[in-house]
Structures are given as structure tokens and as C-alpha cells.
Design an enzyme around this catalytic site. Structure first.
Site, PDB file in Angstrom:
ATOM      1  N   SER A 113      36.824  37.017  54.698  1.00 34.86           N
ATOM      2  CA  SER A 113      35.587  36.875  54.711  1.00 34.86           C
ATOM      3  C   SER A 113      34.913  36.346  55.993  1.00 34.86           C
ATOM      4  O   SER A 113      34.988  35.807  56.774  1.00 34.86           O
ATOM      5  CB  SER A 113      34.576  36.854  53.530  1.00 34.86           C
ATOM      6  OG  SER A 113      32.753  37.355  54.328  1.00 34.86           O
TER       7      SER A 113
ATOM      8  N   TYR B 229      31.014  29.646  48.997  1.00 37.45           N
ATOM      9  CA  TYR B 229      32.273  30.901  49.176  1.00 37.45           C
ATOM     10  C   TYR B 229      32.520  31.091  50.493  1.00 37.45           C
ATOM     11  O   TYR B 229      33.541  31.155  50.435  1.00 37.45           O
ATOM     12  CB  TYR B 229      31.029  31.897  49.124  1.00 37.45           C
ATOM     13  CG  TYR B 229      31.733  33.405  48.820  1.00 37.45           C
ATOM     14  CD1 TYR B 229      32.866  33.846  48.391  1.00 37.45           C
ATOM     15  CD2 TYR B 229      31.795  34.104  49.928  1.00 37.45           C
ATOM     16  CE1 TYR B 229      33.426  35.619  48.660  1.00 37.45           C
ATOM     17  CE2 TYR B 229      32.080  35.413  50.661  1.00 37.45           C
ATOM     18  CZ  TYR B 229      32.604  36.010  50.270  1.00 37.45           C
ATOM     19  OH  TYR B 229      33.070  37.292  50.434  1.00 37.45           O
TER      20      TYR B 229
HETATM   21  N1  LIG Z   1      31.844  43.219  49.459  1.00 40.55           N
HETATM   22  C1  LIG Z   1      31.973  42.079  50.837  1.00 40.55           C
HETATM   23  O1  LIG Z   1      30.986  42.936  50.591  1.00 40.55           O
HETATM   24  C2  LIG Z   1      33.338  42.221  51.117  1.00 40.55           C
HETATM   25  C3  LIG Z   1      32.917  40.909  51.729  1.00 40.55           C
HETATM   26  C4  LIG Z   1      33.986  40.248  52.488  1.00 40.55           C
HETATM   27  C5  LIG Z   1      34.727  40.187  52.247  1.00 40.55           C
HETATM   28  N2  LIG Z   1      35.325  40.851  50.519  1.00 40.55           N
HETATM   29  C6  LIG Z   1      36.309  39.967  50.233  1.00 40.55           C
HETATM   30  O2  LIG Z   1      36.750  40.832  49.671  1.00 40.55           O
HETATM   31  C7  LIG Z   1      38.019  40.777  48.329  1.00 40.55           C
HETATM   32  C8  LIG Z   1      37.107  42.015  47.142  1.00 40.55           C
HETATM   33  O3  LIG Z   1      36.436  41.751  47.349  1.00 40.55           O
HETATM   34  P1  LIG Z   1      35.274  43.248  47.190  1.00 40.55           P
HETATM   35  O4  LIG Z   1      33.964  43.252  47.550  1.00 40.55           O
HETATM   36  O5  LIG Z   1      36.380  44.668  46.764  1.00 40.55           O
HETATM   37  O6  LIG Z   1      34.315  42.892  45.225  1.00 40.55           O
HETATM   38  P2  LIG Z   1      35.202  43.508  43.564  1.00 40.55           P
HETATM   39  O7  LIG Z   1      35.060  44.185  43.617  1.00 40.55           O
HETATM   40  O8  LIG Z   1      34.116  42.368  42.501  1.00 40.55           O
HETATM   41  O9  LIG Z   1      36.683  42.644  43.410  1.00 40.55           O
HETATM   42  C9  LIG Z   1      36.934  41.465  42.921  1.00 40.55           C
HETATM   43  C10 LIG Z   1      38.205  41.705  42.475  1.00 40.55           C
HETATM   44  O10 LIG Z   1      38.487  40.150  42.467  1.00 40.55           O
HETATM   45  C11 LIG Z   1      39.547  40.700  41.237  1.00 40.55           C
HETATM   46  N3  LIG Z   1      39.411  39.125  40.492  1.00 40.55           N
HETATM   47  C12 LIG Z   1      38.255  37.786  40.384  1.00 40.55           C
HETATM   48  N4  LIG Z   1      38.183  37.301  39.940  1.00 40.55           N
HETATM   49  C13 LIG Z   1      40.122  36.798  39.972  1.00 40.55           C
HETATM   50  C14 LIG Z   1      41.091  36.520  38.686  1.00 40.55           C
HETATM   51  N5  LIG Z   1      40.057  35.453  38.239  1.00 40.55           N
HETATM   52  N6  LIG Z   1      42.031  36.815  38.793  1.00 40.55           N
HETATM   53  C15 LIG Z   1      42.326  37.783  39.335  1.00 40.55           C
HETATM   54  N7  LIG Z   1      41.090  38.578  39.703  1.00 40.55           N
HETATM   55  C16 LIG Z   1      40.691  38.574  39.293  1.00 40.55           C
HETATM   56  C17 LIG Z   1      38.272  41.471  40.654  1.00 40.55           C
HETATM   57  O11 LIG Z   1      39.107  41.567  39.151  1.00 40.55           O
HETATM   58  P3  LIG Z   1      39.241  41.397  37.970  1.00 40.55           P
HETATM   59  O12 LIG Z   1      37.307  41.108  37.829  1.00 40.55           O
HETATM   60  O13 LIG Z   1      39.362  43.103  37.324  1.00 40.55           O
HETATM   61  O14 LIG Z   1      40.083  40.357  37.959  1.00 40.55           O
HETATM   62  C18 LIG Z   1      38.048  42.721  41.304  1.00 40.55           C
HETATM   63  O15 LIG Z   1      38.724  43.658  41.297  1.00 40.55           O
HETATM   64  C19 LIG Z   1      37.054  39.286  48.146  1.00 40.55           C
HETATM   65  O16 LIG Z   1      38.287  38.672  48.523  1.00 40.55           O
HETATM   66  C20 LIG Z   1      35.933  38.842  47.860  1.00 40.55           C
HETATM   67  O17 LIG Z   1      36.029  37.646  49.034  1.00 40.55           O
HETATM   68  C21 LIG Z   1      34.031  41.150  49.989  1.00 40.55           C
END
Ligand SMILES: NC(=O)c1ccc[n+]([C@@H]2O[C@H](COP(=O)([O-])OP(=O)(O)OC[C@H]3O[C@@H](n4cnc5c(N)ncnc54)[C@H](OP(=O)(O)O)[C@@H]3O)[C@@H](O)[C@H]2O)c1
Length: 252
Positions: free
Chosen positions: A138, A151
Site C-alpha cells: 500500500s 496497518y
Molecule cells: N482498497 C484500497 O484502498 C487499498 C489500498 C492499498 C492497499 N490495499 C490492499 O489491497 C489488498 C486487497 O484489499 P481490497 O481493497 O481489495 O479489500 P477487500 O475487498 O476487503 O479484500 C480483502 C481480501 O482479503 C481477504 N482476507 C482477509 N483476511 C483474510 C484471511 N484471514 N484469510 C484469507 N483471506 C483473507 C478477504 O477475503 P475473506 O474475507 O473472504 O477471507 C478479501 O477477499 C489488501 O492487502 C489491502 O491492504 C487496498
């Protein structure tokens, strides 16, 4: 990395960025296997994308990681790309008591899991003629959001780990890439409707373009000001960024 001819395993592939990357790679003809905890999300992704496969995996469980990795290597011997995407982001209190559960779950999911998942696949990846490990970090690893201090710290650590791992694998067939997204419209911190965040489709499109030629980091345009911040002026920049987002912090 090459964008076609891969067999790709992705954590957290049932929603948000993970699902977006899974679908983009699937549409390019790659074999994609998604994972996550919520079966409903995995099922919906499979129904919308015939040909994608799914496995259930909680990345905070090291035994499950080992079992799933062994099964995948057996069932998909051509597996050559691992995407560590699963992550959680929760508001915390660096100015007070940090809840133990938040601390352990965030570090386990965002830092220990990418290391454990990679460890479980690394010897197999080395046997492939061309392979890649992608870590989704991130921009908050470069400029911390004070209201999500744990985080932000896990993402800074993942950046550091990626650099060590890339160095150690430089003479192998395994490429290490770090995708550092800016704010993107997903469920993370309830940002799906957030106007200031980047639309998910745009993020995925730009990321796929950048991935083709990236050798270290994958940064969309909107991520670059934050990525370029660390340096002697870092402290002022961190203050300005957090002042700007203080409303968001309070809401969170
Ligand atoms: N959206 C943003 O603004 C942003 C910015 C920078 C970085 N990111 C990074 O991008 C990545 C994806 O996030 P997103 O934005 O797409 O949010 P999201 O839709 O909430 O996706 C997070 C994913 O992680 C999975 N997850 C969480 N805990 C888990 C566990 N214990 N075991 C297996 N799977 C798990 C969730 O699936 P389940 O809950 O079904 O397990 C979900 O599919 C993350 O690493 C986040 O930090 C996002």
C-alpha cells in the site's frame, strides 16, 4: 512479468483488488485459482468467471497454508505465480491502547501470511522456468495513516521484506514484484462508494499495463506522490497527509 501462459494462485481473490486481478488474468487466458474465507464471495466469482478455480484458505492459519500449498502444487504442477493480496485494515489508537486482537490479526494477515504463503510455495516456484511472487502492499507503507498505524506498519514491513526477497532471488527464475495501491474503491474501510478513492476498474487496468514491464514496484499514477515521499522531508509530508485526512480518521 509475462501476462499470459501462467498458472496463478491469489489470496483474497473473492473481492475487491484480488477479484479484479483474478478476472484480468483469467480474461487473458491464464489459469487462475482464487482463495479466501468467505465461500459466498468465492462462489460468486466462480459463477461470473467459468474456468477460475477456488480453494478455501484462512491465511492466518499456518497449517492450512502448508496443506493448501501442497495440494495446489500437486493439482496444478505448472503453478508459477503467487499473489499475496489478502489484507485487513482496521482503525486503531497509536495514541492509546492498541487492542490485542486487532494487532495480532492485522500483523498475521498482512505481514506473516505473505511470508508464510511465499515460504510454502518458494521451492516449487524455483523449479519453474519463469515465475513470480506479487505482494500487494500500500502507499500507506510509504506514508502512514496515523489512524491505521498498525496497518500502515505492516505494509511498510511488507515493502522491506519484498526488497530482501527480490535481492535473495535475483539469480533465480523467481521475480518479486510489489503492487502498492493508492486508495481504491473496495470494501476495505468501507471505501466502495468513496469519491476520493480510485475506481477499482481503472486501478486494475493501469496495474495490468504496469505489470508487464515492472521489475520492482507496480505503481499507478495516483500512487506515485506517496511513493516518492520518503526522504529528508518525510516528517512534514506525513503531517500534511494526516492533517488532510483527519476527517476520515475521525469518521473511521
Ligand atoms: N482498497 C484500497 O484502498 C487499498 C489500498 C492499498 C492497499 N490495499 C490492499 O489491497 C489488498 C486487497 O484489499 P481490497 O481493497 O481489495 O479489500 P477487500 O475487498 O476487503 O479484500 C480483502 C481480501 O482479503 C481477504 N482476507 C482477509 N483476511 C483474510 C484471511 N484471514 N484469510 C484469507 N483471506 C483473507 C478477504 O477475503 P475473506 O474475507 O473472504 O477471507 C478479501 O477477499 C489488501 O492487502 C489491502 O491492504 C487496498
Amino acid at each position: 512479468m509475462k501476462l499470459t501462459g501462467n498458472t496463478i494462485f491469489i489470496t483474497g481473490g473473492g473481492s475487491g483488488i484480488g477479484r479484479g486481478l483474478a478476472e484480468a488474468f483469467h480474461n487473458l487466458g491464464n489459469k487462475v485459482i482464487i482463495s479466501g474465507r468467505r465461500k459466498k464471495n468465492l462462489q460468486e466469482t466462480l459463477i461470473a468467471n467459468p474456468g477460475i478455480d477456488a480453494v478455501s484458505l484462512d491465511v492466518t492459519n499456518p497449517i492450512q497454508i502448508r496443506e493448501v500449498a501442497a495440494n495446489l502444487v500437486r493439482d496444478y504442477p505448472a503453478l508459477n505465480v503467487v499473489i499475496n493480496n489478502a489484507g485487513i485494515m482496521l482503525p486503531d489508537n497509536a495514541d492509546g491502547e492498541v487492542a490485542e486482537e486487532l494487532l495480532v490479526s492485522t500483523v498475521s494477515t498482512n505481514l506473516l501470511a505473505p511470508i508464510r504463503v511465499t515460504s510454502a510455495f518458494i521451492e516449487h516456484l524455483k523449479t519453474q522456468p519463469s515465475s513470480a511472487i506479487l505482494h500487494v502492499s500500500s502507499v500507506l507503507g510509504f506514508v502512514p495513516l496515523a489512524g491505521t498505524a498498525v496497518y500502515s506498519a505492516t505494509k511498510a514491513a511488507l515493502h522491506s521484506y519484498s526488497m530482501s526477497q527480490r535481492y535473495r532471488l535475483k539469480d533465480s527464475s523467481v521475480e518479486v514484484l510489489e503492487i502498492a495501491p493508492p486508495w481504491v474503491r473496495t470494501d476495505l474501510m468501507n471505501s466502495r462508494e468513496e469519491e476520493r478513492a480510485m475506481p477499482l476498474d481503472d486501478f486494475i487496468e493501469q496495474t495490468m499495463v504496469s505489470l508487464e514491464t515492472a521489475t520492482t514496484e507496480v505503481l499507478v499514477e495516483g500512487a506515485k506522490p506517496m511513493r516518492n515521499n520518503p526522504g529528508p522531508t518525510e516528517h512534514g509530508f506525513v503531517g500534511q497527509f494526516n492533517d488532510m485526512l483527519v476527517g476520515v480518521n475521525k469518521a473511521a
